[in-house]
Design a protein around this motif. Structure first.
Motif, mmCIF file in Angstrom:
data_model
loop_
_atom_site.group_PDB
_atom_site.id
_atom_site.type_symbol
_atom_site.label_atom_id
_atom_site.label_comp_id
_atom_site.label_asym_id
_atom_site.label_seq_id
_atom_site.Cartn_x
_atom_site.Cartn_y
_atom_site.Cartn_z
ATOM 1 N N THR A 29 5.044 13.345 -9.437
ATOM 2 C CA THR A 29 6.331 14.039 -9.576
ATOM 3 C C THR A 29 6.822 13.985 -11.012
ATOM 4 O O THR A 29 7.354 14.974 -11.549
ATOM 5 N N LEU A 30 6.641 12.800 -11.650
ATOM 6 C CA LEU A 30 7.058 12.642 -13.045
ATOM 7 C C LEU A 30 6.289 13.595 -13.947
ATOM 8 O O LEU A 30 6.866 14.219 -14.849
ATOM 9 N N GLN A 31 4.979 13.713 -13.697
ATOM 10 C CA GLN A 31 4.179 14.636 -14.490
ATOM 11 C C GLN A 31 4.658 16.070 -14.290
ATOM 12 O O GLN A 31 4.749 16.858 -15.251
ATOM 13 N N GLU A 32 4.989 16.402 -13.035
ATOM 14 C CA GLU A 32 5.503 17.745 -12.762
ATOM 15 C C GLU A 32 6.841 17.970 -13.458
ATOM 16 O O GLU A 32 7.100 19.047 -14.001
ATOM 17 N N ALA B 119 0.834 -1.202 0.000
ATOM 18 C CA ALA B 119 0.000 0.000 0.000
ATOM 19 C C ALA B 119 0.873 1.258 0.000
ATOM 20 O O ALA B 119 0.595 2.231 -0.715
ATOM 21 N N GLN B 120 1.952 1.216 0.822
ATOM 22 C CA GLN B 120 2.875 2.349 0.848
ATOM 23 C C GLN B 120 3.546 2.532 -0.510
ATOM 24 O O GLN B 120 3.715 3.657 -0.986
ATOM 25 N N LEU B 121 3.932 1.394 -1.130
ATOM 26 C CA LEU B 121 4.566 1.471 -2.446
ATOM 27 C C LEU B 121 3.600 2.030 -3.485
ATOM 28 O O LEU B 121 4.001 2.812 -4.354
ATOM 29 N N ARG B 122 2.325 1.592 -3.390
ATOM 30 C CA ARG B 122 1.341 2.137 -4.329
ATOM 31 C C ARG B 122 1.191 3.644 -4.141
ATOM 32 O O ARG B 122 1.093 4.404 -5.115
ATOM 33 N N HIS B 123 1.183 4.049 -2.863
ATOM 34 C CA HIS B 123 1.090 5.483 -2.574
ATOM 35 C C HIS B 123 2.322 6.219 -3.094
ATOM 36 O O HIS B 123 2.208 7.297 -3.703
ATOM 37 N N GLN B 124 3.503 5.613 -2.860
ATOM 38 C CA GLN B 124 4.737 6.223 -3.346
ATOM 39 C C GLN B 124 4.759 6.271 -4.868
ATOM 40 O O GLN B 124 5.229 7.241 -5.468
ATOM 41 N N THR B 125 4.249 5.179 -5.499
ATOM 42 C CA THR B 125 4.191 5.150 -6.956
ATOM 43 C C THR B 125 3.307 6.267 -7.490
ATOM 44 O O THR B 125 3.641 6.941 -8.473
ATOM 45 N N LYS B 126 2.184 6.472 -6.808
ATOM 46 C CA LYS B 126 1.283 7.554 -7.207
ATOM 47 C C LYS B 126 1.983 8.902 -7.057
ATOM 48 O O LYS B 126 1.888 9.766 -7.937
ATOM 49 N N ASP B 127 2.697 9.060 -5.923
ATOM 50 C CA ASP B 127 3.439 10.312 -5.714
ATOM 51 C C ASP B 127 4.508 10.493 -6.791
ATOM 52 O O ASP B 127 4.708 11.601 -7.302
ATOM 53 N N LEU B 128 5.200 9.371 -7.125
ATOM 54 C CA LEU B 128 6.241 9.442 -8.155
ATOM 55 C C LEU B 128 5.650 9.778 -9.515
ATOM 56 O O LEU B 128 6.258 10.519 -10.303
ATOM 57 N N GLU B 129 4.458 9.221 -9.790
ATOM 58 C CA GLU B 129 3.803 9.541 -11.056
ATOM 59 C C GLU B 129 3.458 11.023 -11.113
ATOM 60 O O GLU B 129 3.630 11.669 -12.155
#
Length: 459
Positions: free
Chosen positions: A182-185, A170-180
């Motif tokens: 960040t990637l968009q930014e 769940a944390q990784l999914r949350h981090q992945t979402k944050d990274l996505e």
């Protein structure tokens, strides 16, 4: 009975007695052997029993040490065995589960789900993995169960607590979402930087065009007043023709306006203005060839035309200045076919490299012994189907650590406010990704720098 007969019977009895003794001795010996074997078997049995007890103790210790729950279930989902009894993740104590079916102790929806898995394993004789959650104590625990066939009507189930793994996932999914995000930014930032670099190049381009057009426009503008005066005088002469005393007035006017001078100067003015307009047309054509705004797809073009257009845009920076002599451009053009490329993007690469070379030559402190600032542009065919464009300057060169970073985004050696640090990074991307080519930098401190572009002729 005679003595002889009696002695015979006694001898016979003695003989039978001896035979009986031998039989008894043999039986005793056999009995002793059997007893010895029994004693050995008993000893071995005791040893085996000791080994079994040790194995049982070891197995029990292993069961007690593991955190997984091991269950043996029948076709109806009845709990036949549970180990270890002290597992902290057991839904209920073993005494409340043994002999009962899942439907008797578990939520109905879960019991249906798990029993379907048991039936599938018994039917296919294949291992099945199930993931589920159950309320244990005051928290929800996630399990991963491996169900395997044991006998015709029983299965063994090993259930493992994967709550920590689920939490990590769940944390990784949350981090992945944050990274996505960040990637968009970063993509938006990159787009903004690309736009900033384009605007920076556009500024150089506009400055160059403005400077180059300014000279012929000023020349034309300066000649317009003379042309206007000459035309007014000529119109005055034409106006006098219908009047009387024409000869006298024309003679007086001729002496006043110097008609011979007008006849000599007017064609020169018109010729000079024609040269100026041709120069403007040439600059505009070079600007169009450089920008290639209407060409978004691959197109076969003359690479030399793109280089020359870029040099035309930068011509004002190549001219002599107070702090340095004019920068010489040496062209060693080979015979090249038309190259399939994105013309506008490739011209942007030429602009970035040439502008940087001019910056280096302008920043170099010239001494009496310093060579004449020179940019050398060479083109040639290399490996089959490839062309090479080399742009070299005789500036101060770059140390090795700078060479390694020259294509990195945001890296620049220019003063603050003089560069975005994206020019060479964008150029590298255009050459390597857009054109499937190569862009390399070779520099020697004190001698100069050369950028080599290699791209395939056909894409």
């Amino acid at each position: 009975m005679s003595t002889e007969i009696l002695e015979q019977e006694i001898a016979l009895l003695r003989q039978e007695n001896a035979s009986l003794k031998q039989q008894i001795a043999a039986s005793i010996a056999e009995l002793n052997t059997t007893i010895a074997k029994l004693e050995q078997e008993i000893s071995e049995h005791k040893q085996t029993e000791v080994v079994l007890k040790a194995s049982q103790a070891e197995l029990l210790a292993i069961f007690n040490a593991i955190q997984d729950v091991i269950l043996i279930l029948d076709f109806e989902g009845r709990y036949l065995k549970i180990a270890p009894s002290s597992a902290p993740s057991l839904y209920k104590p073993p005494v409340e589960l043994l002999g009962k079916t899942m439907h008797e102790v578990l939520p109905a929806a879960f019991a249906d789900y798990f029993l379907d898995g048991v039936h599938k394993v018994l039917k296919t004789r294949q291992i099945e993995k199930l993931e589920y959650s159950l309320p244990v104590g005051d928290r929800e625990i996630w399990f991963e169960a491996t169900v395997a066939p044991m006998s015709e009507n029983t299965v063994v189930c090993v259930a493992r607590d994967i709550s920590d793994r689920q939490q990590i996932e769940a944390q990784l999914r949350h981090q992945t979402k944050d990274l996505e995000q960040t990637l968009q930014e970063l993509k938006r930032t990159q787009a903004q930087m690309l736009q900033a670099e384009k605007m920076s190049s556009l500024g150089q381009l506009v400055a160059g065009v403005a400077h180059e057009i300014n000279n012929p426009v000023n020349f034309i503008h300066g000649n317009l007043s003379h042309l206007e005066a000459h035309i007014q005088d000529l119109l005055h002469i034409i106006h006098l023709y219908p009047q009387q005393s024409l000869e006298t007035e024309i003679s007086d006017l001729d002496a006043e306006i110097d008609l011979e001078y007008i006849k000599d100067d007017l064609p020169k003015i018109l010729s000079s203005m024609k040269v100026g307009t041709q120069r403007i047309r040439q600059i505009v054509l070079s600007l169009r060839n450089f920008s290639r705004m209407d060409e978004a797809d691959f197109k076969a073009v003359d690479i030399h035309e793109g280089i020359d257009s870029t040099l035309m845009i930068l011509q004002y920076r190549l001219k002599e200045k107070s702090e340095r002599p004019a920068i010489q451009v040496v062209k060693n053009y080979g015979t090249l076919p038309l190259i399939e490329c994105y013309p506008g993007q490739l011209n942007q690469v030429f602009m970035n490299i040439l502008a940087n070379a001019i910056d280096v030559l302008e920043q170099r402190i010239e001494s009496k012994d310093a060579p004449l600032p020179t940019i050398t542009i060479s083109t040639s065919l290399v490996a089959e189907g490839w062309v090479k464009i080399a742009i070299a300057d005789n500036g101060g060169g770059m140390p090795e650590d700078v060479q390694k970073k020259v294509f990195n985004p945001f890296f620049t050696t220019k003063p603050v406010g003089k560069g975005t640090g994206m020019g060479m990074s964008i150029s590298y991307q255009i050459v390597t990704e857009k054109h499937r080519g190569k862009l390399e930098c070779c520099s020697i401190v004190g001698e100069g720098t050369e950028f080599v572009i290699e791209i395939p002729i056909q894409q």
